[in-house]
Design a protein around this motif. Structure first.
Motif, PDB file in Angstrom:
ATOM      1  N   ARG A 282       0.826  -1.159  -0.014  1.00  0.00           N
ATOM      2  CA  ARG A 282      -0.140  -0.103  -0.054  1.00  0.00           C
ATOM      3  C   ARG A 282       0.848   1.383   0.000  1.00  0.00           C
ATOM      4  N   ASP A 283       1.805   1.202   0.817  1.00  0.00           N
ATOM      5  CA  ASP A 283       2.619   2.492   0.827  1.00  0.00           C
ATOM      6  C   ASP A 283       3.732   2.686  -0.222  1.00  0.00           C
ATOM      7  N   ILE A 284       4.120   1.607  -0.977  1.00  0.00           N
ATOM      8  CA  ILE A 284       5.199   1.597  -2.065  1.00  0.00           C
ATOM      9  C   ILE A 284       4.524   1.829  -3.375  1.00  0.00           C
ATOM     10  N   LYS A 285       3.030   1.467  -3.619  1.00  0.00           N
ATOM     11  CA  LYS A 285       2.500   1.519  -4.949  1.00  0.00           C
ATOM     12  C   LYS A 285       2.563   2.885  -5.533  1.00  0.00           C
ATOM     13  N   PRO A 286       2.347   4.003  -4.858  1.00  0.00           N
ATOM     14  CA  PRO A 286       2.231   5.271  -5.667  1.00  0.00           C
ATOM     15  C   PRO A 286       3.636   5.744  -6.277  1.00  0.00           C
ATOM     16  N   LYS A 287       4.711   5.089  -5.439  1.00  0.00           N
ATOM     17  CA  LYS A 287       5.993   5.478  -5.896  1.00  0.00           C
ATOM     18  C   LYS A 287       6.376   4.484  -7.240  1.00  0.00           C
ATOM     19  N   ALA A 288       5.976   3.315  -6.921  1.00  0.00           N
ATOM     20  CA  ALA A 288       6.432   2.138  -7.823  1.00  0.00           C
ATOM     21  C   ALA A 288       5.565   2.635  -9.228  1.00  0.00           C
ATOM     22  N   LYS A 289       4.252   3.332  -9.333  1.00  0.00           N
ATOM     23  CA  LYS A 289       3.595   3.762 -10.174  1.00  0.00           C
ATOM     24  C   LYS A 289       4.417   4.906 -11.115  1.00  0.00           C
ATOM     25  N   THR A 290       4.731   5.647 -10.232  1.00  0.00           N
ATOM     26  CA  THR A 290       5.778   7.079 -10.701  1.00  0.00           C
ATOM     27  C   THR A 290       6.821   6.370 -11.450  1.00  0.00           C
ATOM     28  N   GLU A 291       7.793   5.565 -10.824  1.00  0.00           N
ATOM     29  CA  GLU A 291       8.755   4.790 -11.557  1.00  0.00           C
ATOM     30  C   GLU A 291       8.626   4.359 -12.792  1.00  0.00           C
ATOM     31  N   LEU A 292       7.487   3.571 -13.026  1.00  0.00           N
ATOM     32  CA  LEU A 292       7.065   2.846 -13.963  1.00  0.00           C
ATOM     33  C   LEU A 292       6.583   3.985 -14.971  1.00  0.00           C
ATOM     34  N   PHE A 293       5.851   4.913 -14.776  1.00  0.00           N
ATOM     35  CA  PHE A 293       5.576   5.887 -15.641  1.00  0.00           C
ATOM     36  C   PHE A 293       6.851   6.524 -16.474  1.00  0.00           C
ATOM     37  N   GLU A 294       7.880   6.766 -15.515  1.00  0.00           N
ATOM     38  CA  GLU A 294       9.101   7.308 -16.102  1.00  0.00           C
ATOM     39  C   GLU A 294       9.896   6.357 -17.001  1.00  0.00           C
TER      40      GLU A 294
END
Length: 129
Positions: free
Chosen positions: A79-91
């Protein structure tokens, strides 16, 4: 290999081959299905003899946590890491598109495009190290 192979189909082949190291889908001389099934059966029997529901319950209890606590920890982490992971995947998707890759990234693409992102962001190549 996955970090440097520019051919997408080759990356997919290598990723798939690596994922099947211990399991060939029930065929070939390197198929370990019978061994894996025997190990799982023996683990279940051993843990049941010691009074545990499963191998996982036994292992986590020996490590001062319950299986439920471990799953709760993983759920919080996800739950805590998912937003950052989505951002990195977008990059990564953006860097891939800037290099002409008009496809949705898959698991076997991530290491390659992560390496390209490091090269772009820090002007750093592995061979310089």
């Amino acid at each position: 290999i996955l970090r440097h192979a520019s051919g997408r189909s080759f990356r997919e082949f290598v990723y798939g081959a690596r994922a099947r190291v211990a399991f060939l889908g029930g065929s070939g001389p390197g198929d370990n299905t019978a061994n894996l099934e025997m190990i799982l059966k023996d683990r279940k029997n051993f843990s049941n003899l010691l009074g545990y529901t499963s191998w996982g319950h036994m292992i986590y209890t020996r490590r001062m946590a319950t299986l439920e606590q471990a799953y709760a920890f993983l759920a919080r982490l996800r739950r805590d890491i998912k937003p950052k992971a989505k951002t990195e995947l977008f990059e990564l998707q953006q860097i891939a598109r800037s290099h002409g890759a008009e496809y949705k990234l898959d698991y076997f693409d991530l290491n390659y495009w992560r390496e390209r992102l490091v090269e772009k962001r820090f002007s750093l190549k592995e061979e310089y190290l």
